[in-house]
Design a protein around this motif. Structure first.
Motif, PDB file in Angstrom:
ATOM      1  N   GLU A  63       0.828  -1.208   0.000  1.00 16.92           N
ATOM      2  CA  GLU A  63       0.000   0.000   0.000  1.00 16.92           C
ATOM      3  C   GLU A  63       0.866   1.264   0.000  1.00 16.92           C
ATOM      4  O   GLU A  63       0.616   2.211  -0.752  1.00 16.92           O
ATOM      5  CB  GLU A  63      -0.906  -0.025   1.240  1.00 16.92           C
ATOM      6  N   ASN A  67       1.033   3.788  -3.302  1.00 11.60           N
ATOM      7  CA  ASN A  67       0.644   5.200  -3.157  1.00 11.60           C
ATOM      8  C   ASN A  67       1.784   6.129  -3.543  1.00 11.60           C
ATOM      9  O   ASN A  67       1.577   7.144  -4.211  1.00 11.60           O
ATOM     10  CB  ASN A  67       0.218   5.496  -1.709  1.00 11.60           C
ATOM     11  N   GLN A  70       2.281   6.112  -7.386  1.00 16.95           N
ATOM     12  CA  GLN A  70       1.228   6.835  -8.098  1.00 16.95           C
ATOM     13  C   GLN A  70       1.418   8.347  -7.960  1.00 16.95           C
ATOM     14  O   GLN A  70       1.252   9.087  -8.919  1.00 16.95           O
ATOM     15  CB  GLN A  70      -0.148   6.410  -7.574  1.00 16.95           C
ATOM     16  N   SER A  71       1.827   8.779  -6.771  1.00 14.24           N
ATOM     17  CA  SER A  71       1.995  10.226  -6.621  1.00 14.24           C
ATOM     18  C   SER A  71       3.195  10.714  -7.429  1.00 14.24           C
ATOM     19  O   SER A  71       3.190  11.835  -7.942  1.00 14.24           O
ATOM     20  CB  SER A  71       2.053  10.643  -5.153  1.00 14.24           C
ATOM     21  N   GLN A  93       1.107  -5.057  -6.728  1.00 14.21           N
ATOM     22  CA  GLN A  93       1.628  -3.804  -7.298  1.00 14.21           C
ATOM     23  C   GLN A  93       1.381  -3.748  -8.800  1.00 14.21           C
ATOM     24  O   GLN A  93       1.030  -2.696  -9.358  1.00 14.21           O
ATOM     25  CB  GLN A  93       3.131  -3.665  -7.014  1.00 14.21           C
TER      26      GLN A  93
END
Ligand code: AMP
Length: 190
Positions: A63, A67, A70-71, A93
């Motif tokens: 997780e 995250n 993606q950012s 993933q």
């Protein structure tokens, strides 16, 4: 737009090759290992969390990693394509990356693996550890644990990308130029 996953075991040369490929194909290079190390250096909360896993040679939880990745993609809206290095490392993933890219009307173009024998790589990492300053490169037990993590959690991605017809492999042993040429040949064939 091309999005490439550079795949391979620790020490296979992903980072070295990424430096050449990003220039040649004008790609944004995203190395999750480098981003974690940057956060550790800057003592961010993410860095402190990642460090506790990295120091042992364990994978950072999905997780957190997903995250973060993606950012980083979101920070580069003008990019002509991405070169993912060290990501994805688990099926979760890879699925998250597919869903994320699909949501943007994109996808992975190809996954290219750098293949090399484990024993050669362990020696390479121990050698790199003398100068890299990386704790996870300096202790053979930690290195072996990274291979175990790879075999258990990352190797299944080969079948995942083969099923999508996107998996390619090249011999990772040779000079930097030879390996770059092999990778370029695959990219040219896409
Ligand atoms: P690397 O620089 O790619 O060898 O990564 C160094 C370490 O960072 C790994 O041993 C993991 O602890 C962590 N790491 C890097 N990328 C990921 C990822 N995609 N998933 C989980 N952990 C990762």
């Amino acid at each position: 737009m091309i999005n490439i996953v550079l795949f391979g075991k620790p020490g296979a040369g992903k980072g070295t090759q990424a430096e050449f490929l990003k220039e040649k194909y004008n790609l944004t290079h995203l190395s999750t290992g480098d981003i974690f190390r940057f956060n550790i250096k800057n003592e961010t909360a993410l860095g402190m969390l990642a460090k506790s896993y990295m120091d042992k040679g364990d994978l950072v939880p999905d997780e957190v990693t997903i995250n973060m990745l993606q950012s980083e993609v979101e920070k580069n809206p003008e990019s002509a394509g991405f070169l993912f290095d060290g990501f994805p490392r688990t099926i979760a993933q890879a699925e998250a990356l597919d869903a994320f890219l699909t949501g943007k009307g994109q996808g992975i173009t190809a996954t290219i693996a750098l293949e090399a024998d484990d024993e050669i790589l362990v020696q390479r990492l121990l050698e790199r550890g003398k100068t890299s300053g990386r704790a996870d490169d300096q202790d053979e037990e930690k290195i072996r644990n990274r291979y175990q993590e790879y075999n258990e959690k990352t190797a299944p991605l080969i079948g995942f990308y083969q099923a999508q017809g996107k998996f390619h492999a090249v011999d990772g042993i040779g000079t930097i130029e030879e390996v770059t040429k092999r990778l370029s040949n695959v990219i040219a064939s896409l």
